[in-house]
Design a protein around this motif. Structure first.
Motif, PDB file in Angstrom:
ATOM      1  N   GLY A  21      28.251  32.601  40.744  1.00 46.14           N
ATOM      2  CA  GLY A  21      27.797  33.974  40.917  1.00 46.14           C
ATOM      3  C   GLY A  21      28.940  34.966  40.977  1.00 46.14           C
ATOM      4  O   GLY A  21      28.975  35.935  40.202  1.00 46.14           O
ATOM      5  N   PRO A  22      29.905  34.770  41.886  1.00 48.64           N
ATOM      6  CA  PRO A  22      31.063  35.666  41.908  1.00 48.64           C
ATOM      7  C   PRO A  22      31.855  35.648  40.607  1.00 48.64           C
ATOM      8  O   PRO A  22      32.417  36.667  40.200  1.00 48.64           O
ATOM      9  CB  PRO A  22      31.893  35.119  43.076  1.00 48.64           C
ATOM     10  N   ARG A  23      31.893  34.480  39.926  1.00 46.14           N
ATOM     11  CA  ARG A  23      32.620  34.421  38.651  1.00 46.14           C
ATOM     12  C   ARG A  23      31.947  35.322  37.611  1.00 46.14           C
ATOM     13  O   ARG A  23      32.622  36.026  36.861  1.00 46.14           O
ATOM     14  CB  ARG A  23      32.695  32.982  38.152  1.00 46.14           C
ATOM     15  N   LEU A  24      30.617  35.317  37.561  1.00 44.43           N
ATOM     16  CA  LEU A  24      29.908  36.184  36.631  1.00 44.43           C
ATOM     17  C   LEU A  24      30.211  37.646  36.926  1.00 44.43           C
ATOM     18  O   LEU A  24      30.477  38.435  36.002  1.00 44.43           O
ATOM     19  CB  LEU A  24      28.401  35.931  36.715  1.00 44.43           C
ATOM     20  N   ARG A  25      30.197  38.024  38.186  1.00 36.26           N
ATOM     21  CA  ARG A  25      30.491  39.408  38.547  1.00 36.26           C
ATOM     22  C   ARG A  25      31.905  39.798  38.122  1.00 36.26           C
ATOM     23  O   ARG A  25      32.141  40.877  37.561  1.00 36.26           O
ATOM     24  CB  ARG A  25      30.308  39.592  40.053  1.00 36.26           C
ATOM     25  N   ALA A  26      32.846  38.883  38.349  1.00 35.36           N
ATOM     26  CA  ALA A  26      34.237  39.151  37.964  1.00 35.36           C
ATOM     27  C   ALA A  26      34.388  39.227  36.449  1.00 35.36           C
ATOM     28  O   ALA A  26      35.133  40.071  35.927  1.00 35.36           O
ATOM     29  CB  ALA A  26      35.148  38.070  38.534  1.00 35.36           C
ATOM     30  N   LEU A  27      33.680  38.367  35.726  1.00 34.94           N
ATOM     31  CA  LEU A  27      33.773  38.368  34.261  1.00 34.94           C
ATOM     32  C   LEU A  27      33.187  39.638  33.669  1.00 34.94           C
ATOM     33  O   LEU A  27      33.710  40.180  32.679  1.00 34.94           O
ATOM     34  CB  LEU A  27      33.049  37.145  33.688  1.00 34.94           C
ATOM     35  N   ARG A  28      32.132  40.140  34.254  1.00 37.07           N
ATOM     36  CA  ARG A  28      31.524  41.374  33.758  1.00 37.07           C
ATOM     37  C   ARG A  28      32.532  42.530  33.833  1.00 37.07           C
ATOM     38  O   ARG A  28      32.693  43.308  32.893  1.00 37.07           O
ATOM     39  CB  ARG A  28      30.270  41.705  34.562  1.00 37.07           C
ATOM     40  N   GLN A  29      33.220  42.626  34.952  1.00 40.94           N
ATOM     41  CA  GLN A  29      34.217  43.682  35.120  1.00 40.94           C
ATOM     42  C   GLN A  29      35.424  43.451  34.219  1.00 40.94           C
ATOM     43  O   GLN A  29      35.941  44.394  33.591  1.00 40.94           O
ATOM     44  CB  GLN A  29      34.648  43.745  36.588  1.00 40.94           C
ATOM     45  N   ALA A  30      35.853  42.193  34.115  1.00 39.21           N
ATOM     46  CA  ALA A  30      37.020  41.875  33.295  1.00 39.21           C
ATOM     47  C   ALA A  30      36.751  42.119  31.816  1.00 39.21           C
ATOM     48  O   ALA A  30      37.643  42.556  31.068  1.00 39.21           O
ATOM     49  CB  ALA A  30      37.437  40.431  33.529  1.00 39.21           C
ATOM     50  N   ALA A  31      35.531  41.846  31.361  1.00 40.01           N
ATOM     51  CA  ALA A  31      35.201  42.044  29.946  1.00 40.01           C
ATOM     52  C   ALA A  31      35.317  43.507  29.561  1.00 40.01           C
ATOM     53  O   ALA A  31      35.785  43.836  28.452  1.00 40.01           O
ATOM     54  CB  ALA A  31      33.794  41.528  29.664  1.00 40.01           C
ATOM     55  N   GLN A  32      34.922  44.412  30.443  1.00 41.20           N
ATOM     56  CA  GLN A  32      35.038  45.837  30.141  1.00 41.20           C
ATOM     57  C   GLN A  32      36.504  46.252  30.045  1.00 41.20           C
ATOM     58  O   GLN A  32      36.908  46.985  29.142  1.00 41.20           O
ATOM     59  CB  GLN A  32      34.320  46.661  31.211  1.00 41.20           C
ATOM     60  N   ARG A  33      37.319  45.771  30.974  1.00 39.08           N
ATOM     61  CA  ARG A  33      38.741  46.117  30.949  1.00 39.08           C
ATOM     62  C   ARG A  33      39.429  45.502  29.730  1.00 39.08           C
ATOM     63  O   ARG A  33      40.279  46.138  29.088  1.00 39.08           O
ATOM     64  CB  ARG A  33      39.402  45.631  32.242  1.00 39.08           C
ATOM     65  N   ALA A  34      39.062  44.264  29.392  1.00 38.77           N
ATOM     66  CA  ALA A  34      39.644  43.612  28.214  1.00 38.77           C
ATOM     67  C   ALA A  34      39.258  44.350  26.939  1.00 38.77           C
ATOM     68  O   ALA A  34      40.066  44.496  26.011  1.00 38.77           O
ATOM     69  CB  ALA A  34      39.186  42.156  28.150  1.00 38.77           C
ATOM     70  N   ARG A  35      38.028  44.828  26.876  1.00 40.77           N
ATOM     71  CA  ARG A  35      37.567  45.588  25.708  1.00 40.77           C
ATOM     72  C   ARG A  35      38.407  46.849  25.524  1.00 40.77           C
ATOM     73  O   ARG A  35      38.803  47.191  24.401  1.00 40.77           O
ATOM     74  CB  ARG A  35      36.097  45.951  25.879  1.00 40.77           C
ATOM     75  N   GLU A  36      38.665  47.547  26.607  1.00 36.56           N
ATOM     76  CA  GLU A  36      39.450  48.781  26.530  1.00 36.56           C
ATOM     77  C   GLU A  36      40.863  48.499  26.026  1.00 36.56           C
ATOM     78  O   GLU A  36      41.398  49.248  25.192  1.00 36.56           O
ATOM     79  CB  GLU A  36      39.476  49.450  27.902  1.00 36.56           C
ATOM     80  N   ALA A  37      41.469  47.411  26.502  1.00 35.72           N
ATOM     81  CA  ALA A  37      42.808  47.046  26.027  1.00 35.72           C
ATOM     82  C   ALA A  37      42.770  46.647  24.553  1.00 35.72           C
ATOM     83  O   ALA A  37      43.652  47.018  23.760  1.00 35.72           O
ATOM     84  CB  ALA A  37      43.367  45.907  26.876  1.00 35.72           C
TER      85      ALA A  37
END
Length: 357
Positions: A21-37
């Motif tokens: 569960g926490p991994r999914l939450r972290a991945l959701r946030q990380a995917a947005q930041r990775a997309r921007e980069a």
């Protein structure tokens, strides 16, 4: 990882979270930041989508049992992407899912279909060939020598020996290297019984080791092109991300339709109700259930990384590798929407000479 490649930022840190569960939450946030980069460094040069073959796929797998229909199979159209991009000042060409589908039919699942319905019905009635890898490349003005990399979302139903050489066969692509997650390479060489029915026996047999580049996680190949690590559908599943001047396309096998990523907008009987009852944000292509938690999280990464589709902002810009299509043999299972195939830029002959990747 070879020098021209680098990891996409933020995602590996999120994957380090142990609890699902926490991994999914972290991945959701990380995917947005990775997309921007990812988008900040520019676009790929050109992208083309090429139809290869349409074939039947069990309805119960396509939407994880959610779709209500008497039809035992949906029809899906398998597609290849051809991408040209800059990598440290050199133009490269990647083929994503260049399936040798004639040999791929030797996977036990498809052999069983032939035994059940007969060769004529399965190969002439239930299957429709749209084009070959070789013919599509010729139409784009590319030669086998122009191709630098091959990659697949996974190696299920794949036989790569014709392309890279193996078991005494010459390589059709003399320079290309296979990009594959280490977990997928290990799986195909010694598949688990739950996965064995999908892998072609000896489909990688005898491929020279120097033609294989083993990856570990999300990999940025060059300007506007990355391979996302999206495990679940298979141990080393990958998705292709391509940035253009206007949008980001993500190509994936984790869902069979655009609405797999927005099931509350699906008009397919049963899908919306199922998603509402289960509280699911996505509906899996569920032919291997052993890693469903990972597959669900991977689909969230894909939809966040892709963002909204320019063609219809109510849907996300994820494009299935094997796309659900309308078929008489599958009543009630037509897609709610079919987005235009990923295309961008123009292909022109590659200038010689080329040097190895």
């Amino acid at each position: 990882m070879t020098a021209p490649f680098r990891p996409l930022p933020f995602l590996s840190e999120a994957r380090a979270e142990q609890a699902a569960g926490p991994r999914l939450r972290a991945l959701r946030q990380a995917a947005q930041r990775a997309r921007e980069a990812f988008t900040s460094e520019g676009a790929a040069t050109a992208l083309a989508t090429c139809d290869l073959v349409s074939f039947p796929y069990p309805t119960v797998f396509a939407f994880s049992g959610a779709a209500r229909s008497p039809a035992p199979y949906v029809m899906v159209r398998h597609r290849m992407q051809v991408v040209r991009f800059q990598q440290e000042g050199t133009e490269r060409v990647l083929l994503f899912n260049p399936s040798d589908y004639e040999r791929g039919h030797e996977a036990p699942f498809f052999k069983a279909l032939r035994e059940k319905y007969g060769t004529f019905v399965t190969t002439q009635v239930m299957t429709r060939r749209h084009g070959t890898v070789q013919a599509h490349l010729e139409a784009l003005g590319l030669t086998p020598e122009d191709v630098d990399y091959l990659a697949f979302d996974h190696l299920k139903a794949q036989d790569i020996r014709r392309w890279l050489g193996g078991d005494g066969q010459p390589a059709y692509f003399p320079r290309a290297r296979l990009l594959v997650q280490r977990a997928e390479w290990d799986a195909v060489r010694c598949p688990h019984p739950l996965e064995r029915v999908w892998y072609v026996p000896e489909g990688t047999g005898g491929v020279p080791p120097e033609r294989v580049e083993l990856l570990s996680g999300d990999t940025w190949l060059g300007q506007g092109v990355a391979l996302l690590s999206t495990p679940g559908h298979s141990p080393g599943n990958m998705s292709l991300a391509v940035a253009t001047a206007d949008e980001v396309f993500v190509m994936s096998e984790n869902g069979v339709a655009t609405e797999s990523y927005t099931p509350l907008q699906s008009a397919i009987p049963g899908v919306r109700t199922f998603a509402e009852q289960m509280g699911w944000e996505v509906v899996l292509n569920g032919n291997t259930r052993e890693n469903s938690l990972e597959q669900y999280s991977s689909m969230i990464v894909e939809k966040v990384f892709a963002g909204r589709a320019r063609a219809d902002g109510g849907f996300v810009n994820v494009h299935p590798s094997s796309l659900l299509t309308r078929a008489v043999m599958a009543p009630g299972l037509a897609p709610t929407i079919t987005l235009p195939p990923p295309m961008s830029g123009a292909f022109t002959p590659v200038a010689a000479p080329r040097h190895a990747a």
